[in-house]
Write a protein that holds these residues in place. Structure first.
Motif, short mmCIF file in Angstrom:
data_model
loop_
_atom_site.label_atom_id
_atom_site.label_comp_id
_atom_site.label_asym_id
_atom_site.label_seq_id
_atom_site.Cartn_x
_atom_site.Cartn_y
_atom_site.Cartn_z
N ALA A 134 -17.76 7.00 -11.99
CA ALA A 134 -17.63 8.25 -12.75
C ALA A 134 -17.03 9.35 -11.88
O ALA A 134 -16.17 10.12 -12.34
N LEU A 135 -17.46 9.42 -10.63
CA LEU A 135 -16.91 10.42 -9.72
C LEU A 135 -15.42 10.17 -9.49
O LEU A 135 -14.62 11.12 -9.52
N ALA A 136 -15.04 8.93 -9.28
CA ALA A 136 -13.63 8.62 -9.06
C ALA A 136 -12.78 9.00 -10.25
O ALA A 136 -11.68 9.57 -10.10
N LEU A 137 -13.27 8.72 -11.45
CA LEU A 137 -12.53 9.08 -12.67
C LEU A 137 -12.37 10.59 -12.79
O LEU A 137 -11.33 11.08 -13.26
N THR A 138 -13.37 11.32 -12.38
CA THR A 138 -13.30 12.78 -12.44
C THR A 138 -12.29 13.33 -11.43
O THR A 138 -11.52 14.24 -11.73
N LEU A 139 -12.28 12.76 -10.25
CA LEU A 139 -11.41 13.24 -9.18
C LEU A 139 -9.94 12.91 -9.41
O LEU A 139 -9.06 13.73 -9.15
N ASP A 140 -9.68 11.68 -9.89
CA ASP A 140 -8.28 11.23 -9.98
C ASP A 140 -8.17 10.06 -10.95
O ASP A 140 -8.19 8.91 -10.53
N PRO A 141 -8.05 10.33 -12.26
CA PRO A 141 -8.10 9.26 -13.27
C PRO A 141 -6.81 8.45 -13.40
O PRO A 141 -6.17 8.41 -14.44
N THR A 142 -6.42 7.77 -12.32
CA THR A 142 -5.23 6.92 -12.36
C THR A 142 -5.60 5.53 -12.89
O THR A 142 -6.76 5.25 -13.22
N GLU A 143 -4.59 4.64 -12.95
CA GLU A 143 -4.83 3.28 -13.42
C GLU A 143 -5.89 2.57 -12.58
O GLU A 143 -6.72 1.84 -13.11
N PHE A 144 -5.85 2.76 -11.27
CA PHE A 144 -6.84 2.10 -10.42
C PHE A 144 -8.25 2.52 -10.80
O PHE A 144 -9.14 1.68 -10.95
N GLU A 145 -8.46 3.83 -10.92
CA GLU A 145 -9.80 4.32 -11.23
C GLU A 145 -10.27 3.84 -12.60
O GLU A 145 -11.42 3.43 -12.78
N ASP A 149 -14.18 -0.85 -23.46
CA ASP A 149 -13.13 -0.91 -24.48
C ASP A 149 -12.23 0.33 -24.40
O ASP A 149 -10.99 0.22 -24.44
N ARG A 150 -12.83 1.48 -24.27
CA ARG A 150 -12.05 2.73 -24.21
C ARG A 150 -11.11 2.73 -23.01
O ARG A 150 -9.93 3.08 -23.13
N LEU A 151 -11.62 2.33 -21.86
CA LEU A 151 -10.81 2.38 -20.64
C LEU A 151 -9.74 1.30 -20.62
O LEU A 151 -8.59 1.55 -20.21
N GLU A 165 -8.76 17.30 2.09
CA GLU A 165 -8.13 18.08 1.02
C GLU A 165 -7.58 17.21 -0.11
O GLU A 165 -7.08 17.73 -1.11
N SER A 166 -7.67 15.88 0.02
CA SER A 166 -7.04 14.98 -0.95
C SER A 166 -8.04 14.44 -1.97
O SER A 166 -8.92 13.64 -1.63
N LEU A 167 -7.89 14.85 -3.21
CA LEU A 167 -8.76 14.32 -4.27
C LEU A 167 -8.53 12.83 -4.48
O LEU A 167 -9.48 12.08 -4.72
N SER A 168 -7.29 12.38 -4.37
CA SER A 168 -7.00 10.97 -4.59
C SER A 168 -7.64 10.10 -3.51
O SER A 168 -8.13 9.00 -3.78
N ASP A 169 -7.66 10.59 -2.26
CA ASP A 169 -8.31 9.83 -1.19
C ASP A 169 -9.81 9.70 -1.45
O ASP A 169 -10.41 8.62 -1.26
N HIS A 170 -10.44 10.78 -1.89
CA HIS A 170 -11.88 10.74 -2.15
C HIS A 170 -12.20 9.93 -3.40
O HIS A 170 -13.26 9.29 -3.48
N ALA A 171 -11.29 9.93 -4.35
CA ALA A 171 -11.47 9.06 -5.52
C ALA A 171 -11.40 7.60 -5.10
O ALA A 171 -12.19 6.77 -5.57
N ALA A 172 -10.45 7.27 -4.22
CA ALA A 172 -10.32 5.90 -3.73
C ALA A 172 -11.59 5.46 -3.02
O ALA A 172 -12.09 4.34 -3.21
N LEU A 173 -12.14 6.35 -2.20
CA LEU A 173 -13.37 6.02 -1.48
C LEU A 173 -14.53 5.83 -2.44
O LEU A 173 -15.33 4.90 -2.30
N ALA A 174 -14.62 6.69 -3.46
CA ALA A 174 -15.68 6.54 -4.47
C ALA A 174 -15.54 5.21 -5.21
O ALA A 174 -16.54 4.55 -5.52
N ASP A 175 -14.30 4.81 -5.49
CA ASP A 175 -14.09 3.53 -6.16
C ASP A 175 -14.60 2.37 -5.33
O ASP A 175 -15.27 1.46 -5.84
N LEU A 176 -14.26 2.37 -4.04
CA LEU A 176 -14.71 1.26 -3.20
C LEU A 176 -16.22 1.29 -3.00
O LEU A 176 -16.87 0.24 -2.93
N ASP A 177 -16.81 2.49 -2.95
CA ASP A 177 -18.27 2.58 -2.92
C ASP A 177 -18.86 1.99 -4.21
O ASP A 177 -19.90 1.31 -4.18
N GLY A 178 -18.18 2.24 -5.33
CA GLY A 178 -18.64 1.67 -6.60
C GLY A 178 -18.56 0.16 -6.62
O GLY A 178 -19.47 -0.52 -7.11
N GLU A 179 -17.49 -0.37 -6.07
CA GLU A 179 -17.33 -1.83 -6.03
C GLU A 179 -18.39 -2.47 -5.13
O GLU A 179 -18.94 -3.53 -5.44
#
Length: 219
Positions: free
Chosen positions: A126-137, A155-157, A96-110
């Motif tokens: 891109a998926l992580a940014l959509t789910l939870d656009p925090t500083e980490f993402e 540059d934008r980010l 149920e946690s968007l932030s958890d799935h965003a974190a997982l997408a980020d590590l998959d991206g790395e």
């Protein structure tokens, strides 16, 4: 002043151990490892990261901390460590946690970035940014874009990080160095005047900072 911060965190770890708070010690140890890495103390940073990993393997750590640890492994180009952290995060991510799935997408991206799978990396960030656009993402997506020479996105980010006013959690540490990366993007584009202006802004803001900081030496 990262060296001063490390001394305070060392004191915090003494208290963590006195209260048998291994999760807090892990958080502080990871913070120290990152400060040492940014400060050019590579050997000390490796030691503290190894101590963090020892705690990580025996203690429940929440997904956001695992994201931070995975980012640290990625910046060290340590594919094995990153994979171990990613697999643990996958097991702990709450449905149920968007932030958890965003974190997982980020590590998959790395992982995809380190493996040279550019398309997969872009999709994961891109998926992580959509789910939870925090500083980490934003920072991870910006770093991935820079590596791919997608300077418009980078540059934008990076500029969004540099101008952020959010406060008081680990991701905020990314704000300070963002100005350096705005300069790096400009330099990569061949825009030397803008790069110099960004570096000068960083040096002025951190005029009292430790001279050993990697971004200051490079700027």
């Amino acid at each position: 002043r990262y060296a001063l911060a490390v001394s305070h965190l060392d004191s915090a770890i003494v208290m963590d151990r006195a209260s048998s708070d291994t999760a807090a010690e892990a958080r502080h140890r990871l913070f120290i490892a990152e400060l040492e890495r940014s400060g050019g103390a590579a050997a000390a940073s490796r030691v503290d990261m190894a101590k963090f990993m020892t705690i990580f393997r025996s203690t429940y750590l929440e997904p956001t901390l695992l994201l931070w640890a995975g980012r640290s492994a990625a910046r060290r180009d340590d594919r094995r460590m990153l994979g171990e952290i990613r697999d643990t995060l996958a097991r702990r991510a709450r449905k149920e946690s968007l932030s958890d799935h965003a974190a997982l997408a980020d590590l998959d991206g790395e992982i995809a970035r380190l493996d040279g799978r550019r398309s997969d990396a872009r999709a994961s960030f891109a998926l992580a940014l959509t789910l939870d656009p925090t500083e980490f993402e934003r920072e991870m997506a910006a770093t991935g874009a820079f590596a791919e020479r997608d300077f418009t996105t980078a540059d934008r980010l990076f500029r969004s990080l540099a101008s952020s006013l959010s406060c008081c959690y680990e991701g905020n540490a990314l704000h300070g160095e963002a100005r350096y990366w705005v300069g790096r993007v400009a330099e990569a584009r061949g825009d030397r005047p803008t790069a110099v202006a960004e570096y000068d802004t960083l040096l002025a803001r951190w005029s009292g900072a430790d001279s050993s900081l990697t971004v200051l030496r490079d700027a």
